[in-house]
Enzyme design. Structure first.
Site, PDB file in Angstrom:
ATOM      1  N   HIS A 153      51.125 -41.605 -29.363  1.00 57.37           N
ATOM      2  CA  HIS A 153      51.789 -40.487 -28.701  1.00 57.37           C
ATOM      3  C   HIS A 153      52.571 -39.635 -29.691  1.00 57.37           C
ATOM      4  CE1 HIS A 153      51.731 -41.995 -24.270  1.00 57.37           C
ATOM      5  NE2 HIS A 153      50.797 -41.102 -24.511  1.00 57.37           N
ATOM      6  N   GLU A 394      25.442 -48.039 -27.647  1.00 59.36           N
ATOM      7  CA  GLU A 394      26.487 -48.708 -28.429  1.00 59.36           C
ATOM      8  C   GLU A 394      26.007 -49.985 -29.089  1.00 59.36           C
ATOM      9  OE1 GLU A 394      30.482 -48.416 -26.102  1.00 59.36           O
ATOM     10  OE2 GLU A 394      28.892 -48.472 -24.598  1.00 59.36           O
ATOM     11  N   ASP A 418      31.446 -48.356 -31.798  1.00 61.46           N
ATOM     12  CA  ASP A 418      30.880 -49.668 -31.479  1.00 61.46           C
ATOM     13  C   ASP A 418      29.514 -49.860 -32.116  1.00 61.46           C
ATOM     14  OD1 ASP A 418      32.741 -51.175 -30.139  1.00 61.46           O
ATOM     15  OD2 ASP A 418      32.253 -50.397 -28.164  1.00 61.46           O
ATOM     16  N   CYS A 466      29.867 -39.455 -29.662  1.00 61.05           N
ATOM     17  CA  CYS A 466      31.325 -39.485 -29.637  1.00 61.05           C
ATOM     18  C   CYS A 466      31.792 -40.579 -30.596  1.00 61.05           C
ATOM     19  CB  CYS A 466      31.857 -39.719 -28.222  1.00 61.05           C
ATOM     20  SG  CYS A 466      31.258 -41.223 -27.427  1.00 61.05           S
TER      21      CYS A 466
END
Length: 546
Positions: A153, A394, A418, A466
């Protein structure tokens, strides 16, 4: 015991008030979407399980600070054990909140008001969003934290504020830095302490170039990601929390390539109802409409366990996770799919993606369930359209079945993190072997090329990617050459990816791909691609300046 329970209740109330005040203090600095992270803090603070478990510890005889410590520590350990960096960083948020409640329990004296210099660099073991919020907006110029990563964050907020940040600095570098002059190079993660005149002047010039580049990048917000010879690619964003969404919109992303739907499940003490899920999904779809939103169905298991749905296995990463859990518990899967479909009513920008696919049978079973949910809603008089369905590649078995998968779904999306881990048999979170983890490994490059070739044999089928490689400047050129239709990345990478794409031709990208295919070492491949970026005038993507 009653006194300890009262003390805990008062400490929670005081902490809640502090967080709300700090969030309000940011109102003039960042957009409301970035301030939403303080709402996330309040959600954790108001978690029924946090209150229940702490009170249970107190009633068992522990004093309030000790009870709080035990409960917070359990949750921190749970998140720290997660393989997904984005989720692992949430442990930091929980720990920060716990320490704030503890401070009120201890009724510690407040430190004297800090006088912030005109150019303030916050330095510490861990810098929190609350600490950032305390610094006057016009005085914060840098952040250095020993703990945390680009997915925390702190980093999200720092990017929204446009503040250079270094995470994970060696502890020894932080000693005796108070009131010393320093320079931050966020590209290389380097901290220059009491720099000489020549170094100061060099970085001052680089800072001017950097600002010029940022100004230039903002002009690309509404322009297409198109090469010099008119080849286009979609640039999408990965998201999981409301705080990510606002930034995604400011950079002109073409949509959402990966929505981590497990996040609403992980912040609750039970499975969210269909209505609760519907509200969240509807908000996301509405914000991005008419741009597409790819929602990944529940991806738990492995390192992502729910506190109310524990899965204990000897080898969780090769165990019961992703689509395997969904198919074994269709009642959970159907509720989620119904919520997604209902949320798409009138918007029609939903796409559903299935995680951890390793066989064709899994895809066929999942599609049957999605069609079941769709038919149920049609019978309930909802005029919804059947969304596009895709699968994540993946695991190695999916690489070799890419064309067969493409025949059964509308799109494929490569989960590069992955896939790299499984192809190379490397746990990237294991310090002993993490140096072996590299998505530019020749085996990974060959696998990616095999996937795009297989998918494009099928008419009107698309393939995206991604993960970290999708936003890596040196890899983007290769991904273009391979034929990926879309790249999905963190929001802060979108404009830089667009700038790079608009500097190259597809022809040159294919030349580079053919060159690196002849190379057998990931380090050499990276150096070769960095040199190509330098030659194309894109050095500003890999180092300071323009």
């Amino acid at each position: 015991i009653e006194q300890e329970l009262d003390a805990f209740k008062i400490a929670l109330k005081a902490t809640r008030k502090d967080i709300a005040k700090l969030g309000k203090g940011l109102s003039d600095k960042v957009k409301s979407e970035e301030r939403a992270l303080f709402d996330a803090y309040l959600q954790i603070l108001d978690s029924p399980s946090l209150k229940r478990d702490t009170k249970k510890e107190i009633r068992a005889g522990n004093w309030a600070p000790g009870a709080l410590k035990r409960v917070i520590k359990q949750r921190v350990l749970q998140f720290e054990a997660m393989e997904d960096e984005y989720l692992r960083e949430r442990a930091f948020d929980i720990l920060d909140l716990g320490e704030r409640v503890l401070a009120h329990l201890q009724i510690s004296e407040q430190k004297a008001r800090i006088r912030y210099p005109k150019q303030t660099i916050l330095v510490g073991e861990k810098i929190t969003p609350a600490a950032i919020a305390k610094v006057p907006a016009d005085r914060l110029v840098g952040i250095v934290s020993r703990q945390g990563s680009h997915g925390s964050h702190i980093a999200i907020l720092a990017r929204a504020l446009g503040v250079p940040t270094i995470m994970g600095v060696d502890e020894g570098s932080l000693a005796n830095l108070h009131r010393k002059e320093a320079i931050i190079d966020g590209y290389y993660g380097q901290l220059y302490i009491t720099p000489c005149k020549e170094v100061r002047e060099e970085f001052a010039a680089l800072a001017v170039e950097e600002q010029a580049l940022n100004d230039e990048l903002m002009k690309l917000k509404d322009k297409p990601a198109q090469t010099l010879d008119d080849h286009s690619v979609s640039l999408l964003v990965n998201t999981g929390l409301p705080v990510d969404i606002g930034h995604s919109l400011t950079v002109g992303a073409d949509g959402v390539g990966l929505y981590r739907s497990e996040m609403p499940f992980m912040v609750r003490d039970r499975f969210p109802t269909e209505e609760e899920q519907y509200i969240l999904y509807r908000q996301l779809l509405k914000v991005f409409a008419p741009r597409p939103v790819v929602m990944r169905t529940l991806d738990i298991g492995g390192d992502k366990c729910l506190p109310y749905f524990q899965v204990k296995e000897d080898n969780p990463f090769l165990g019961w996770r992703g689509i395997r859990i969904s198919l074994d518990h269709p009642e959970i899967f159907l509720v989620q799919v119904r919520a997604m479909l209902r949320a798409s009513l009138g918007l029609d920008n939903l796409q559903i993606m299935l995680p951890m696919i390793s066989s064709l049978a899994e895809v066929e079973s999942a599609i049957r369930l999605i069609k079941q949910a769709y038919n149920e809603l049609i019978e309930e008089q909802l005029d919804i359209k059947m969304p596009k369905i895709g699968v994540m590649v993946e695991v190695p078995s999916a690489v070799y079945q890419a064309q067969a998968l493409a025949q059964r779904v509308d799109f494929l999306s490569v989960g590069s993190n992955d896939l790299t881990q499984y192809l190379l048999a490397v746990d990237r979170n294991n310090a002993r072997v993490s140096h072996l983890y590299d998505s530019l490994h020749p085996a990974v490059i060959n696998a990616l090329l095999q996937i795009t070739t297989a998918v494009h044999r099928e008419r009107n089928k698309t393939v995206s990617i991604c993960g970290e490689i999708a936003g890596d400047p040196v890899a983007i050129v290769l991904l273009l050459a391979m034929g990926f239709d879309a790249l999905s990345m963190n929001a802060n990478q979108v404009l830089r990816a667009k700038w790079l794409i608009r500097k190259f031709t597809l022809t040159r990208a294919k030349e580079l791909l053919n060159e690196v295919k002849k190379m057998d070492d990931a380090v050499d491949i990276r150096y070769h691609l960095e040199a190509a970026l330098e030659a194309a005038g894109c050095a500003g993507l890999i180092r300071a300046g323009k």
